[in-house]
Motif scaffolding. Structure first.
Motif, mmCIF file in Angstrom:
data_model
loop_
_atom_site.group_PDB
_atom_site.id
_atom_site.type_symbol
_atom_site.label_atom_id
_atom_site.label_comp_id
_atom_site.label_asym_id
_atom_site.label_seq_id
_atom_site.Cartn_x
_atom_site.Cartn_y
_atom_site.Cartn_z
ATOM 1 N N GLU A 1 85.705 25.080 -32.084
ATOM 2 C CA GLU A 1 84.783 26.177 -31.804
ATOM 3 C C GLU A 1 83.326 25.733 -31.866
ATOM 4 O OE1 GLU A 1 85.824 29.057 -34.711
ATOM 5 O OE2 GLU A 1 87.724 29.615 -33.742
ATOM 6 N N ASN A 2 83.084 24.601 -32.528
ATOM 7 C CA ASN A 2 81.714 24.116 -32.681
ATOM 8 C C ASN A 2 81.448 22.857 -31.860
ATOM 9 O OD1 ASN A 2 80.097 25.674 -34.981
ATOM 10 N ND2 ASN A 2 82.276 25.683 -35.506
ATOM 11 N N GLY A 3 82.236 22.663 -30.811
ATOM 12 C CA GLY A 3 81.935 21.626 -29.845
ATOM 13 C C GLY A 3 82.502 20.254 -30.098
ATOM 14 N N TYR A 4 83.380 20.116 -31.082
ATOM 15 C CA TYR A 4 84.006 18.834 -31.349
ATOM 16 C C TYR A 4 85.421 18.795 -30.778
ATOM 17 C CZ TYR A 4 80.263 18.326 -34.809
ATOM 18 O OH TYR A 4 79.044 18.255 -35.428
ATOM 19 N N LYS A 5 85.924 17.600 -30.530
ATOM 20 C CA LYS A 5 87.316 17.437 -30.149
ATOM 21 C C LYS A 5 88.106 17.122 -31.411
ATOM 22 C CE LYS A 5 90.489 14.682 -27.340
ATOM 23 N NZ LYS A 5 90.616 13.528 -26.397
#
Length: 225
Positions: free
Chosen positions: A23-27
């Motif tokens: 949800e915070n842009g990490y994989k």
């Protein structure tokens, strides 16, 4: 996009942590224990590891120890229910970079992840290019058309951070926490002062722009990309 591995034997905790990261842009990449984590790392690039300490098959201490013996410097954030000083000391001695005690505050975890990744990027000597402009972290210099300019530390870190994630909006608080340290007493308006200095310094540079997003913060845009 940074790939972060979550090594946790509890299914719910592992899934929840992975969801927060996504949800915070990490994989997010997940593993149930240290051995499975090592197997995954043989096939996938991982930028940072969040790991539990107490796990079956191979625990967090052993996984960290093996990685450090192999001269793998990937940032490691240990997350555990153990809060005794001796447990934290063991974690750091085996090679962990940071340590959090459960239950974990999600916002604090994300701040710590961001700080660990930032330090890792610095250590790996990254350069950023925007058009004909090159930002060299090693020397805190900006090179454009054979002209080299050395920036003050905070100014360089600020523009480097923004250009590391072009088009991503950062709040003043996020920038303060990462560049001026989470414990700083400096007013958030100091970010505005440094942004204005950067804009004045690069007013004739058409390779990038620093955009104010009203009510939110700032972002950098690489022109022509």
């Amino acid at each position: 996009m940074f790939s972060i591995m979550v090594v946790e034997d509890d299914n719910n905790t592992r899934r929840l942590t992975a969801d927060v990261l996504e949800e915070n842009g990490y994989k997010a990449v997940t593993a149930k224990n240290g051995l499975e984590a090592l197997e995954i790392m043989d096939e996938k690039h991982i930028d940072l590891i969040i790991m539990d300490v107490m796990m079956p098959v191979m625990d967090g201490y052993e996984l960290t120890s093996q990685l450090r013996r192999a001269e793998c410097n990937i940032p490691i954030l240990m997350v555990t229910a153990k809060e005794a000083l001796s447990d934290k000391k063991k974690g750091f001695i085996t090679g962990a970079d940071d340590y959090m005690v459960k239950p974990v505050d999600e916002e604090e975890m994300l701040l710590r992840i961001s700080a660990l990744l930032r330090r890792s990027r610095i250590a790996n000597d990254h350069k950023i290019t925007a058009g004909e402009t090159v930002f060299d972290y090693d020397t805190l210099t900006v090179i454009n058309k054979d002209k080299k300019t050395e920036l003050p530390l905070k100014e360089f870190m600020l523009i480097y951070k923004l250009l590391s994630y072009p088009n991503k909006i950062f709040t003043r608080r996020q920038l303060m926490d990462e560049i001026w340290d989470m414990a700083t007493d400096t007013d958030e308006r100091t970010v505005d002062v440094h942004i204005n200095r950067l804009r004045e310094r690069f007013k004739d540079n058409s390779d990038f722009d620093i955009i104010t997003v009203r009510g939110l913060g700032y972002k950098a845009v690489k022109n022509g990309e």
